[in-house]
Design an enzyme around this catalytic site. Structure first.
Site, mmCIF file in Angstrom:
data_model
loop_
_atom_site.group_PDB
_atom_site.id
_atom_site.type_symbol
_atom_site.label_atom_id
_atom_site.label_comp_id
_atom_site.label_asym_id
_atom_site.label_seq_id
_atom_site.Cartn_x
_atom_site.Cartn_y
_atom_site.Cartn_z
ATOM 1 N N ALA A 200 -0.571 -16.711 -26.423
ATOM 2 C CA ALA A 200 -1.075 -17.747 -25.504
ATOM 3 C C ALA A 200 -0.129 -18.938 -25.479
ATOM 4 N N THR B 113 10.204 -17.957 -28.631
ATOM 5 C CA THR B 113 11.287 -17.807 -27.653
ATOM 6 C C THR B 113 12.645 -18.176 -28.240
ATOM 7 N N ASP B 114 13.706 -17.659 -27.609
ATOM 8 C CA ASP B 114 15.064 -18.053 -28.020
ATOM 9 C C ASP B 114 15.398 -19.472 -27.558
ATOM 10 N N GLU B 115 14.579 -20.018 -26.634
ATOM 11 C CA GLU B 115 14.908 -21.347 -26.084
ATOM 12 C C GLU B 115 14.829 -22.452 -27.135
ATOM 13 N N TYR C 196 9.129 -27.462 -22.486
ATOM 14 C CA TYR C 196 8.621 -26.133 -22.902
ATOM 15 C C TYR C 196 9.224 -25.738 -24.247
ATOM 16 N N ALA D 127 10.663 -27.519 -26.509
ATOM 17 C CA ALA D 127 10.269 -28.420 -27.598
ATOM 18 C C ALA D 127 8.850 -28.106 -28.070
ATOM 19 N N LYS E 126 7.369 -25.175 -27.908
ATOM 20 C CA LYS E 126 7.394 -23.909 -28.664
ATOM 21 C C LYS E 126 8.012 -24.159 -30.052
ATOM 22 N N ASN F 62 14.804 -13.531 -22.600
ATOM 23 C CA ASN F 62 14.076 -13.402 -21.317
ATOM 24 C C ASN F 62 13.559 -11.982 -21.107
ATOM 25 N N ASN F 63 12.258 -11.881 -20.859
ATOM 26 C CA ASN F 63 11.638 -10.589 -20.559
ATOM 27 C C ASN F 63 11.563 -10.378 -19.054
ATOM 28 N N LEU G 57 12.436 -15.808 -12.444
ATOM 29 C CA LEU G 57 13.563 -15.453 -11.570
ATOM 30 C C LEU G 57 13.482 -14.037 -10.983
ATOM 31 N N ARG H 68 21.570 -15.670 -19.183
ATOM 32 C CA ARG H 68 20.380 -15.308 -19.950
ATOM 33 C C ARG H 68 20.581 -13.899 -20.504
HETATM 34 P P1 NAD Z 1 2.478 -16.016 -19.298
HETATM 35 O O1 NAD Z 1 2.581 -17.407 -18.812
HETATM 36 O O2 NAD Z 1 2.687 -14.884 -18.349
HETATM 37 O O3 NAD Z 1 1.029 -15.785 -19.946
HETATM 38 C C1 NAD Z 1 0.445 -16.710 -20.822
HETATM 39 C C2 NAD Z 1 -1.018 -16.333 -21.004
HETATM 40 O O4 NAD Z 1 -1.600 -17.259 -21.935
HETATM 41 C C3 NAD Z 1 -1.851 -16.429 -19.704
HETATM 42 O O5 NAD Z 1 -2.673 -15.297 -19.562
HETATM 43 C C4 NAD Z 1 -2.690 -17.686 -19.911
HETATM 44 O O6 NAD Z 1 -3.939 -17.634 -19.249
HETATM 45 C C5 NAD Z 1 -2.853 -17.702 -21.422
HETATM 46 N N1 NAD Z 1 -3.106 -19.043 -21.943
HETATM 47 C C6 NAD Z 1 -2.465 -20.205 -21.618
HETATM 48 N N2 NAD Z 1 -2.998 -21.245 -22.291
HETATM 49 C C7 NAD Z 1 -3.982 -20.736 -23.070
HETATM 50 C C8 NAD Z 1 -4.879 -21.290 -24.007
HETATM 51 N N3 NAD Z 1 -4.883 -22.614 -24.264
HETATM 52 N N4 NAD Z 1 -5.765 -20.490 -24.636
HETATM 53 C C9 NAD Z 1 -5.795 -19.166 -24.358
HETATM 54 N N5 NAD Z 1 -4.970 -18.573 -23.474
HETATM 55 C C10 NAD Z 1 -4.074 -19.347 -22.847
HETATM 56 O O7 NAD Z 1 3.468 -15.921 -20.532
HETATM 57 P P2 NAD Z 1 4.365 -14.692 -21.007
HETATM 58 O O8 NAD Z 1 5.629 -14.690 -20.247
HETATM 59 O O9 NAD Z 1 3.531 -13.487 -21.080
HETATM 60 O O10 NAD Z 1 4.723 -15.192 -22.486
HETATM 61 C C11 NAD Z 1 3.869 -14.889 -23.580
HETATM 62 C C12 NAD Z 1 4.421 -15.546 -24.826
HETATM 63 O O11 NAD Z 1 5.745 -15.065 -25.068
HETATM 64 C C13 NAD Z 1 4.531 -17.063 -24.718
HETATM 65 O O12 NAD Z 1 4.186 -17.610 -25.968
HETATM 66 C C14 NAD Z 1 6.004 -17.307 -24.416
HETATM 67 O O13 NAD Z 1 6.416 -18.562 -24.927
HETATM 68 C C15 NAD Z 1 6.656 -16.170 -25.155
HETATM 69 N N6 NAD Z 1 7.929 -15.678 -24.604
HETATM 70 C C16 NAD Z 1 8.036 -15.371 -23.274
HETATM 71 C C17 NAD Z 1 9.236 -14.850 -22.800
HETATM 72 C C18 NAD Z 1 9.412 -14.477 -21.350
HETATM 73 O O14 NAD Z 1 10.540 -14.166 -20.930
HETATM 74 N N7 NAD Z 1 8.383 -14.435 -20.532
HETATM 75 C C19 NAD Z 1 10.311 -14.663 -23.673
HETATM 76 C C20 NAD Z 1 10.157 -15.012 -25.016
HETATM 77 C C21 NAD Z 1 8.955 -15.508 -25.480
HETATM 78 O O1 DAU Z 2 14.540 -17.227 -22.931
HETATM 79 C C1 DAU Z 2 13.177 -16.920 -23.003
HETATM 80 C C2 DAU Z 2 12.433 -17.677 -21.950
HETATM 81 O O2 DAU Z 2 12.726 -17.052 -20.712
HETATM 82 C C3 DAU Z 2 10.923 -17.722 -22.173
HETATM 83 O O3 DAU Z 2 10.658 -18.411 -23.363
HETATM 84 C C4 DAU Z 2 10.219 -18.407 -21.000
HETATM 85 O O4 DAU Z 2 8.815 -18.353 -21.193
HETATM 86 C C5 DAU Z 2 10.597 -17.674 -19.736
HETATM 87 O O5 DAU Z 2 10.028 -18.323 -18.622
HETATM 88 C C6 DAU Z 2 12.112 -17.607 -19.575
HETATM 89 O O6 DAU Z 2 12.651 -18.930 -19.317
HETATM 90 P P1 DAU Z 2 13.811 -19.163 -18.229
HETATM 91 O O7 DAU Z 2 13.778 -20.566 -17.801
HETATM 92 O O8 DAU Z 2 15.100 -18.607 -18.724
HETATM 93 O O9 DAU Z 2 13.258 -18.165 -17.074
HETATM 94 P P2 DAU Z 2 13.235 -18.295 -15.483
HETATM 95 O O10 DAU Z 2 12.894 -16.939 -14.950
HETATM 96 O O11 DAU Z 2 12.432 -19.449 -15.035
HETATM 97 O O12 DAU Z 2 14.749 -18.603 -15.126
HETATM 98 C C7 DAU Z 2 15.781 -17.693 -15.486
HETATM 99 C C8 DAU Z 2 17.102 -18.330 -15.061
HETATM 100 O O13 DAU Z 2 17.141 -18.344 -13.626
HETATM 101 C C9 DAU Z 2 17.260 -19.765 -15.497
HETATM 102 O O14 DAU Z 2 18.620 -20.015 -15.809
HETATM 103 C C10 DAU Z 2 16.867 -20.591 -14.270
HETATM 104 C C11 DAU Z 2 17.271 -19.692 -13.124
HETATM 105 N N1 DAU Z 2 16.442 -19.779 -11.906
HETATM 106 C C12 DAU Z 2 15.080 -19.671 -12.045
HETATM 107 C C13 DAU Z 2 14.260 -19.752 -10.945
HETATM 108 C C14 DAU Z 2 12.765 -19.652 -11.077
HETATM 109 C C15 DAU Z 2 17.026 -19.931 -10.674
HETATM 110 O O15 DAU Z 2 18.267 -19.983 -10.552
HETATM 111 N N2 DAU Z 2 16.213 -19.992 -9.576
HETATM 112 C C16 DAU Z 2 14.859 -19.939 -9.657
HETATM 113 O O16 DAU Z 2 14.174 -20.051 -8.593
#
Ligand code: NAD
Ligand code: DAU
Length: 354
Positions: free
Chosen positions: A82, A134-136, A160, A162, A164, A189-190, A200, A224
């Protein structure tokens, strides 16, 4: 079979994890999710008659609710997905990120500490608190810097990142101070099915299919490391089973790409799978004003999880991207559902006023 309390299991990675765990039947799942804009219960529709799965709408910050769920379901482990997860939203509105990612994680840790302290010594030894991060948190790399390792100093650059980092430090402190059996993962990034189209890759796929501009921040040369979501879920299962208590594990795809290369590759695949007679998708690419404080490069050194726990990704970027694009082409009902009024408002706020 283990019982897991999963938080954020209606979001992108959490839902993929829950679906994988139930499909392989290796865990009973209790899913606690607040159902923010980023969630979608349709993702989990196939589990509605599953007796070994249950969903509770609620907030990880709600100490009483979490304490009740822990007492009621007696989980063997918890996985904390979450979070508020979108960097651009954290720039517009950091408050929600501090509330859920820091205060929420704190309250969630407190409830878990109280639960864990009352378990029998044997169950205390078996219990795990897995925090998904996250790696961020490591900040930004220069072109020739080595990839992030587990001991790279934290240097978060966005609200974000900070928030995490704050959560990760609390988890660390709960292990060192109270000996809570924690594990933390820091992933890159997933991408894959069920990702909310503010990020993105799904944003690019869906904008392209609609013939809309494909927004690239700055010069498109930010890098990324991309990992297919099911590989992340596999890694979490391995860490949960075999990770060393108190340790952190970096997870990544060893797949560094510039944003421009990612968007161009999506366009090329769409030219094959969903050709438009009047245009090449890449003609929609539009460079726009950069994200403030935009981290230049992320890269992950996964040697620890690879050598100590034997994990490595199964998908490469080409196979994962193809699967992802095909999934979005085949799931227009899911896409239509998430692109409601709230989504349109976000698109206006982030792109039209840039
Ligand atoms: P997401 O934004 O798709 O989903 C987050 C979920 O958490 C949502 O279903 C939301 O309703 C729930 N949530 C938010 N606040 C809540 C709260 N206070 N109580 C209960 N539920 C709550 O996020 P995601 O991309 O699935 O990421 C999941 C985790 O993995 C996060 O902790 C994120 O920091 C981490 N992460 C994401 C990525 C990525 O690329 N997406 C990469 C590395 C780590
Ligand atoms: O590295 C892990 C992180 O990856 C997770 O912790 C975050 O939850 C997840 O959102 C993701 O963060 P990013 O900021 O890297 O993801 P995003 O998809 O928003 O952006 C990927 C890259 O693309 C980033 O360098 C910004 C750029 N971008 C993003 C959007 C939405 C664009 O150039 N245009 C866009 O419209």
């Amino acid at each position: 079979m283990q019982t897991l309390l999963v938080t954020g299991g209606a979001g992108f990675i959490g839902a993929n994890f829950v679906l994988q765990a139930r499909k392989a039947q290796w865990a009973n799942i209790v899913n606690l999710d607040k159902l923010t804009y980023a969630s979608n219960l349709q993702t989990l529709a196939e589990l509605q008659d599953d007796p070994n799965y249950c969903f509770i709408q609620g907030d990880i910050s709600n100490f009483e609710l979490v304490s009740y769920l822990l007492a009621q379901y007696q989980p063997d482990a918890v996985i904390n997905f979450a979070a508020e997860s979108h960097v651009d939203r954290s720039i517009f509105n950091p408050q929600d990120f501090i509330q859920t990612n820091i205060v929420g994680t704190f309250q969630f840790l407190e409830a878990n500490r109280a639960y864990w302290q009352k378990l029998t010594p044997q169950r205390q030894q078996q219990f795990r608190f897995l925090h998904v991060s996250t790696d961020e948190v490591y900040g930004s790399l220069n072109p020739n810097d080595p990839p992030f390792k587990e001991d790279t100093p934290y240097a978060p650059n966005s609200p974000y990142a900070a928030s995490k980092a704050g959560a990760d430090h609390l988890v660390r402190a709960y292990h060192h101070t109270y000996t809570l059996p924690t594990l933390t993962t820091n992933c890159s990034n997933n991408y894959g099915p069920f990702q909310f189209p503010e990020k993105l890759i799904p944003l690019t796929i869906l904008n392209a299919l609609d013939g809309k501009p494909l927004p690239i921040y700055g010069d498109g040369q930010n890098i990324r490391d991309w990992l297919y979501v099911s590989d992340h879920c596999d890694a979490l299962r391995v860490v949960l089973r075999e990770g060393c208590i108190g340790e952190t594990y970096n997870i990544g795809g060893t797949n560094e790409q510039t944003n421009l290369a990612v968007v161009e590759r999506i366009c090329a695949i769409l030219d094959e799978l969903a050709p438009k007679s009047d245009l090449n998708y890449s003609s929609l690419i539009t460079f726009i004003k950069d994200r403030p404080g935009h981290d230049r490069r992320y890269a992950i050194d996964c040697n620890k999880i690879n050598q100590n726990l034997g994990w490595q990704p199964k998908e490469n970027f080409e196979s994962g991207l193809l699967k992802t694009i095909q999934w979005y082409l085949n799931n227009s009902a899911w896409v239509d559902y998430v692109r409601t009024g709230a989504y349109q408002n976000w698109m206006k706020q982030n792109y039209e006023q840039r």
